[in-house]
Scaffold this active site. Structure first.
Site, PDB file in Angstrom:
ATOM      1  N   ASP A  11       0.856  -1.180   0.000  1.00 45.14           N
ATOM      2  CA  ASP A  11       0.000   0.000   0.000  1.00 45.14           C
ATOM      3  C   ASP A  11       0.895   1.234   0.000  1.00 45.14           C
ATOM      4  O   ASP A  11       1.788   1.362   0.847  1.00 45.14           O
ATOM      5  CB  ASP A  11      -0.889   0.026   1.243  1.00 45.14           C
ATOM      6  CG  ASP A  11      -1.963  -1.052   1.220  1.00 45.14           C
ATOM      7  OD1 ASP A  11      -2.255  -1.576   0.127  1.00 45.14           O
ATOM      8  OD2 ASP A  11      -2.511  -1.362   2.294  1.00 45.14           O
ATOM      9  N   ASP A 130     -13.379  -4.465  -2.271  1.00 41.79           N
ATOM     10  CA  ASP A 130     -13.256  -4.284  -0.822  1.00 41.79           C
ATOM     11  C   ASP A 130     -14.581  -4.695  -0.185  1.00 41.79           C
ATOM     12  O   ASP A 130     -15.585  -3.994  -0.315  1.00 41.79           O
ATOM     13  CB  ASP A 130     -12.925  -2.828  -0.487  1.00 41.79           C
ATOM     14  CG  ASP A 130     -11.570  -2.404  -1.035  1.00 41.79           C
ATOM     15  OD1 ASP A 130     -10.715  -3.283  -1.235  1.00 41.79           O
ATOM     16  OD2 ASP A 130     -11.380  -1.192  -1.268  1.00 41.79           O
TER      17      ASP A 130
END
Length: 258
Positions: A11, A130
């Site tokens: 990330d 997600d």
């Protein structure tokens, strides 16, 4: 049988690798390029980079580091973050990325999946999902703009419906980011993975929850996913990739040994 894949996830925020828990409270892990090089040398099958605030900030992924990563690794890598057009995707691929992944932009405009697949081929179009389990309703819901906790929102899509929709539109691979498990290291949500696997006819990558080598084994053996993505166990050197692969091989998992 195709070999199962081990995929470190990086990330990225403000040019550095970060990691949170359940997509919140991110801490700085380190610089992008050295980490990418380390994981490639340890035996990762590919890497995934998420510019986690690009979509919520209304910008495209910072391309400056993409070419630098391409120069130092010799394994495939996928880049995600605010890709909203064919031009955005073309630039990232031209800098050396092998795949692009779209998540929030696909929810905002599902036709983007088809346009990208038609232009670049389904093999390099990944859709990230997600997904959040609502214990009150017993349902899985798709979330959007998860890179910024102040802007995260629950969409109208239930996860299984969205999995089917993105495949119809041309997704070549799906990464299922299980938000409840993210960063907790208590194992992947096998029940959810099994349900998604039943309706998923493209490669399925499990993401969120890996804490031990056994968790990877369970994802491959019990949910039959094609790849397992993880971050904190690799960033914090809890698990070494080459040792993980050796373990999986002894358990009968088809895996590429370096």
């Amino acid at each position: 049988m195709l070999a199962k894949r081990i995929i470190p996830c990086l990330d990225v925020r403000d040019g550095q690798v970060v990691k949170g828990v359940q997509f919140r409270n991110h801490e700085i892990i380190g610089d992008i390029v050295p980490l990418a090089k380390r994981y490639a040398e340890e035996g990762a099958d590919e890497l995934v980079f998420y510019d986690i605030t690009a979509s919520s900030d209304g910008r495209v992924v910072d391309k400056s580091w993409v070419s630098r990563v391409a120069e130092v690794i010799d394994i495939p890598f996928c880049v995600a973050g605010g890709i909203k057009s064919l031009e955005d995707a073309a630039k990232i691929l031209s800098f050396g990325a092998d795949k692009i992944s779209i998540n929030s932009p696909a929810l905002a405009d599902p036709t983007l999946i088809t346009r990208l697949a038609d232009r670049f081929g389904v093999q390099c179009i990944v859709v990230g999902i997600d997904t959040w389990y609502d214990a009150e309703t017993g349902k899985y819901h798709v979330n959007q703009y998860t890179g910024d906790e102040s802007r995260t929102r629950v969409t109208q899509w239930e996860t299984l419906d969205w999995v089917e929709e993105v495949q119809k539109r041309g997704a070549g691979e799906i990464v299922l980011n299980m938000m409840n498990q993210d960063g907790v290291r208590n194992g992947y949500d096998l029940e959810q993975l099994k349900k998604v696997h039943e309706v998923c006819h493209v490669p399925l990558i499990a993401s969120g929850g890996a804490g031990t080598m056994e968790h990877f084994l369970e994802a491959f053996r019990d949910a039959d996913v094609d790849g397992a993505l993880a971050a904190s166990v690799f960033h914090k050197q809890i698990i070494n990739i080459s040792e993980l692969k050796a373990y999986l091989a002894t358990q009968g998992v088809e895996i590429r040994i370096c």
